[in-house]
Motif scaffolding. Sequence first.
Motif, PDB file in Angstrom:
ATOM      1  N   THR A   1       0.836  -1.206   0.000  1.00  0.00           N
ATOM      2  CA  THR A   1       0.000   0.000   0.000  1.00  0.00           C
ATOM      3  C   THR A   1       0.869   1.253   0.000  1.00  0.00           C
ATOM      4  O   THR A   1       0.580   2.211  -0.683  1.00  0.00           O
ATOM      5  CB  THR A   1      -0.965   0.012   1.189  1.00  0.00           C
ATOM      6  N   GLN A   2       1.938   1.215   0.818  1.00  0.00           N
ATOM      7  CA  GLN A   2       2.845   2.339   0.652  1.00  0.00           C
ATOM      8  C   GLN A   2       4.091   1.843  -0.068  1.00  0.00           C
ATOM      9  O   GLN A   2       4.148   0.697  -0.452  1.00  0.00           O
ATOM     10  CB  GLN A   2       3.252   3.020   1.911  1.00  0.00           C
ATOM     11  N   GLY A   3       5.074   2.707  -0.184  1.00  0.00           N
ATOM     12  CA  GLY A   3       6.286   2.255  -0.852  1.00  0.00           C
ATOM     13  C   GLY A   3       6.479   2.995  -2.151  1.00  0.00           C
ATOM     14  O   GLY A   3       5.839   4.022  -2.376  1.00  0.00           O
ATOM     15  N   PRO A   4       7.336   2.454  -2.996  1.00  0.00           N
ATOM     16  CA  PRO A   4       7.666   3.160  -4.229  1.00  0.00           C
ATOM     17  C   PRO A   4       6.460   3.326  -5.143  1.00  0.00           C
ATOM     18  O   PRO A   4       5.479   2.605  -5.016  1.00  0.00           O
ATOM     19  CB  PRO A   4       8.719   2.255  -4.870  1.00  0.00           C
ATOM     20  N   SER A   5       6.535   4.291  -6.041  1.00  0.00           N
ATOM     21  CA  SER A   5       5.399   4.554  -6.925  1.00  0.00           C
ATOM     22  C   SER A   5       5.200   3.397  -7.891  1.00  0.00           C
ATOM     23  O   SER A   5       6.057   2.539  -8.063  1.00  0.00           O
ATOM     24  CB  SER A   5       5.649   5.842  -7.702  1.00  0.00           C
ATOM     25  N   LEU A   6       4.020   3.402  -8.516  1.00  0.00           N
ATOM     26  CA  LEU A   6       3.629   2.321  -9.403  1.00  0.00           C
ATOM     27  C   LEU A   6       4.617   2.144 -10.551  1.00  0.00           C
ATOM     28  O   LEU A   6       5.007   1.028 -10.907  1.00  0.00           O
ATOM     29  CB  LEU A   6       2.239   2.655  -9.941  1.00  0.00           C
ATOM     30  N   THR A   7       5.044   3.267 -11.132  1.00  0.00           N
ATOM     31  CA  THR A   7       5.933   3.203 -12.289  1.00  0.00           C
ATOM     32  C   THR A   7       7.270   2.576 -11.905  1.00  0.00           C
ATOM     33  O   THR A   7       7.803   1.735 -12.630  1.00  0.00           O
ATOM     34  CB  THR A   7       6.152   4.602 -12.867  1.00  0.00           C
ATOM     35  N   VAL A   8       7.791   2.978 -10.737  1.00  0.00           N
ATOM     36  CA  VAL A   8       9.064   2.416 -10.291  1.00  0.00           C
ATOM     37  C   VAL A   8       8.936   0.917 -10.115  1.00  0.00           C
ATOM     38  O   VAL A   8       9.781   0.134 -10.564  1.00  0.00           O
ATOM     39  CB  VAL A   8       9.508   3.075  -8.962  1.00  0.00           C
TER      40      VAL A   8
END
Lengths: 161, 286
Positions: B3-10
């Motif tokens: 849910t948190q963490g790096p963005s979708l693209t990354v």
Amino acid sequence: MYGRQQGGLAILISMILALALTVIPMSDVLRLIKPEWCALVVIYWCMAVPGRFSVGSGWFVGLLLDVLQGSLLGQHALAMALVAYITVNLHQRLRVFPVWQQGLTVLMLLSLYQLLLLWFDGIIGLQPKAWTYWLPPISGMLLWPWTYLLLRKLRRYYNVT
Amino acid sequence: MFTQGPSLTVRLVVLVLISILLMTLDHRQQHLSAVRSSLSIVVSPIQFLVDLPGNLGSWVTENLSTRRTLLEDNARLRSQHLLLEAQIQKTAALERENRRLRELLGSSFKVSDRVLIAELYKVDLDPYKHLVRVNKGSGDEVYIDQPVLDSAGVMGQIIEVNPIYSTARLITDSSQVIPVQVNRNGLRTIAVGTGSLNQLSLPYLPNHADIRKGDLLITSGLGGIYPFGYPVAVVMDVVADPGSPFAHITAAPTAHLDRSREVLLVWSGYNLEQDEIDTPGPEARP
């Protein structure tokens, strides 16, 4: 997939069913038009609950599909991750589309999925050369409304958020 | 999942890179069999689930078949058994004579191979690749490149081994070739899969080669994967095209590629001299 929120079981069950449907033996005609069940289910969950099911989960489902089907490890995984990515980015628009318009988007996503698989098969020299290769995205599009309604029912019943 | 963490693209970029790495490793070397084996444990219940209705069906048919069918079957099998028994007696004598003659010639030649019966899983793999899955794995000493036969001929070779199951590629897959020879005159060539389940092609024979419709092709033993002398295909059609350097020859596989339920896994190069030199008759050692 079991988690802080409830309903992980629903996602798990639908994924297992999709994987089973993918390898279930069928007659020669049916197996050529067999839709990519896993991709359909991944698209649905990415659209419905993108906070829980997105690129990572889609990628893992693709990896399982690779092992199940004996294809190159990572082939379905990559294609599935990309499909999941596009779906998550479009999810707000997809949700308000009428079902037939969703179907067209699904057709586009499934064609992309199929194209990527074809591309990797081509790189390792195993390219299928039949026009029937492009039937599964179309059957997937035609089956999308039912998949959508069924999975929505499942999602509401198990209260997946 | 995250849910948190790096963005979708990354995340996408990282996963794409991992996938490309996996594909390269998987294609170039066989380093990923450990990864495959561990994931296969997750996947095999699904396979079992899919296989179950078919198994159940055959179990029910077996248990509900009438007494008359059983009796008929029994009589038929008994007579067939007698017939085969008689043939084997002759084979045993021939095999012995053959070995003696070869010993005289000073060449080592293995006549019999060790076999193991395996069952096919009723699962549907990629419709554009001719793969089958059998229920024997590394626990039964199955190895990569091992030949797979059925009662009528060569089916293919093992391409992937997991702890409890393995995957075989059929000889008709378009990426598969098999060294063969014509049984009638020993003419050697290579049969190439066409991607259609009832056809092999022999693209490397010149127009004047001595090959006719109806010739039996057997494995030549060259290439070191398939042992010598198993039937592969029967020549269906020979078209000598004066305009091209090679004849167009097609052959039909003798094995029941789409119908077999039981297959044989063969260990070739089984050391005959060690323990079989005095036992009469070539019995299969499962």
